[in-house]
Design an enzyme around this catalytic site. Structure first.
Site, PDB file in Angstrom:
ATOM      1  N   HIS A 129      32.483  44.727  47.862  1.00 11.57           N
ATOM      2  CA  HIS A 129      32.816  43.985  49.094  1.00 11.57           C
ATOM      3  C   HIS A 129      31.668  44.010  50.114  1.00 11.57           C
ATOM      4  O   HIS A 129      31.729  43.280  51.111  1.00 11.57           O
ATOM      5  CB  HIS A 129      34.070  44.554  49.765  1.00 11.57           C
ATOM      6  CG  HIS A 129      35.318  44.397  48.954  1.00 11.57           C
ATOM      7  ND1 HIS A 129      35.747  43.178  48.473  1.00 11.57           N
ATOM      8  CD2 HIS A 129      36.240  45.304  48.524  1.00 11.57           C
ATOM      9  CE1 HIS A 129      36.874  43.346  47.783  1.00 11.57           C
ATOM     10  NE2 HIS A 129      37.184  44.627  47.798  1.00 11.57           N
ATOM     11  N   ASP A 166      37.603  43.870  38.858  1.00  8.22           N
ATOM     12  CA  ASP A 166      38.372  44.533  39.915  1.00  8.22           C
ATOM     13  C   ASP A 166      39.482  43.574  40.388  1.00  8.22           C
ATOM     14  O   ASP A 166      39.321  42.354  40.326  1.00  8.22           O
ATOM     15  CB  ASP A 166      37.428  44.862  41.076  1.00  8.22           C
ATOM     16  CG  ASP A 166      38.064  45.741  42.134  1.00  8.22           C
ATOM     17  OD1 ASP A 166      37.817  46.967  42.106  1.00  8.22           O
ATOM     18  OD2 ASP A 166      38.793  45.212  43.001  1.00  8.22           O
ATOM     19  N   HIS A 168      40.352  42.904  43.265  1.00  5.41           N
ATOM     20  CA  HIS A 168      39.941  42.190  44.482  1.00  5.41           C
ATOM     21  C   HIS A 168      38.711  41.323  44.201  1.00  5.41           C
ATOM     22  O   HIS A 168      37.827  41.723  43.432  1.00  5.41           O
ATOM     23  CB  HIS A 168      39.595  43.195  45.588  1.00  5.41           C
ATOM     24  CG  HIS A 168      40.722  44.122  45.923  1.00  5.41           C
ATOM     25  ND1 HIS A 168      40.797  45.415  45.429  1.00  5.41           N
ATOM     26  CD2 HIS A 168      41.832  43.939  46.680  1.00  5.41           C
ATOM     27  CE1 HIS A 168      41.908  45.981  45.885  1.00  5.41           C
ATOM     28  NE2 HIS A 168      42.555  45.115  46.643  1.00  5.41           N
ATOM     29  N   ASP A 247      41.787  48.616  39.498  1.00  6.40           N
ATOM     30  CA  ASP A 247      42.965  48.515  40.354  1.00  6.40           C
ATOM     31  C   ASP A 247      43.869  47.332  40.001  1.00  6.40           C
ATOM     32  O   ASP A 247      44.877  47.104  40.675  1.00  6.40           O
ATOM     33  CB  ASP A 247      42.569  48.484  41.840  1.00  6.40           C
ATOM     34  CG  ASP A 247      41.329  47.651  42.120  1.00  6.40           C
ATOM     35  OD1 ASP A 247      40.858  46.947  41.191  1.00  6.40           O
ATOM     36  OD2 ASP A 247      40.820  47.689  43.257  1.00  6.40           O
TER      37      ASP A 247
HETATM   38 ZN   LIG Z   1      39.488  46.578  44.273  1.00  8.06          ZN
END
Ligand SMILES: [Zn+2]
Length: 311
Positions: A129, A166, A168, A247
């Protein structure tokens, strides 16, 4: 050769996001415990991560941002500085962040110099991120992009793939990659979901595949087959990097996808196959998310099993 490198550093256990934060040292401790009891352990070669250099970071991050991180890093055990509501600098965070990015540099060196076949970086803070000029979502430096740029700029590779599973969206990586067509970025993620930012669509070198909440490994595998493998076959990467977040696991409490260990083993096998075909087997993987520590440890072991069995 026949080696998979496992790169970590004790400083990565000392980065402290505060009590009750999901991105905790227990994540790395659980992975370490799992491997200690695994037959895989003797197949791994352990390395301590060096510190990344300023020059290596500047390929990815702006100088003002790097100064800002350095200047706001606490000088005592009591100090903290919040970079965003979820991401803070504690006393040991600066060293942990420098070792986390340094791990991916060492992994890239070891793989390109043929000292190992492939490498996994068990590090925190995670990175995907983090943008060129901002921290976000537990991430300070974009570790995997530091490695990608090292492969391109230091070693002169011309085509590098970055694969991100991931849960996200790897918005920081996408921000840093921009229009650089030397990089093929493929990312699956729950959507709509954090980080809730726009992502590329109809872009031949940035392939984003949103998945609805509740999606299982079979939806993920279909995307990997239809999108990732097709793009990788065309792109013929000279090296493959992985933003390995776990995740999307069904037992992870931060998100709502339903992957299993078998899905992580499967996707890693697909990546190994492409790497063996086009990239001399060169794979560097670095830990991103994964917050249920037992699901994380099992998933990392499954991922590593496929990396070890690749050679
Ligand atoms: Zn993540």
């Amino acid at each position: 050769m026949n080696k998979t490198a496992y790169i970590t550093h004790p400083a990565c256990l000392k980065h402290d996001n505060g009590a009750g934060h999901p991105e905790s040292p227990n994540r790395l401790k659980a992975i370490d415990r799992q491997l200690h009891n695994s037959s895989l352990k003797q197949r791994l070669e352990y390395f301590q991560a060096p510190k990344v250099s300023r020059e290596q970071l500047e390929r990815v991050h702006g100088t003002k941002y790097l100064d800002y991180i350095e200047e706001n890093s606490p000088a005592s055990e009591q100090g903290t500085f919040y970079l965003d509501p979820d991401t803070r600098l504690s006393y040991h965070s600066f060293e942990a962040a420098n070792r986390a990015a340094g791990a991916v540099i060492l992994a890239t060196d070891l793989v390109i110099q043929q000292k190992v076949n492939n490498a996994f970086c068990a590090v925190r803070p995670p990175g995907h991120h983090a943008k060129a000029n901002s921290a976000m979502g537990f991430c300070i430096y974009n570790n995997i992009m530091v490695g990608v740029e090292h492969a391109l700029e230091h070693y002169g590779l011309e085509r590098v793939a970055l694969l991100d599973f991931d849960v996200h969206h790897g918005n920081g990586s996408e921000n840093i990659i921009g229009h650089d067509e030397r990089i093929l970025f493929c990312s699956t993620f729950q959507h709509p979901f954090y980080p809730n930012e726009p992502f590329a669509q109809d872009n031949p070198h940035i392939i984003c595949s949103p998945l609805n909440a509740g999606s299982s490994g079979s939806e993920f595998r279909a995307v990997v087959k239809d999108k990732w493998l097709t793009a990788l076959e065309q792109f013929k990467p000279q090296m493959i990097f992985i933003s390995a977040g776990f995740d999307a696991h069904a037992d992870d409490f931060l998100a709502n996808l339903n992957f299993t260990e078998a899905d992580y083993q499967w996707v890693t096998e697909q990546i190994v196959e492409i790497a063996n075909k086009y990239s001399d087997g060169r794979i560097v993987s670095s830990l991103e998310g994964g917050y249920n520590t037992s699901a994380l440890a099992n998933s990392v072991e499954a991922h590593l099993r496929s990396l070890v069995l690749s050679h």
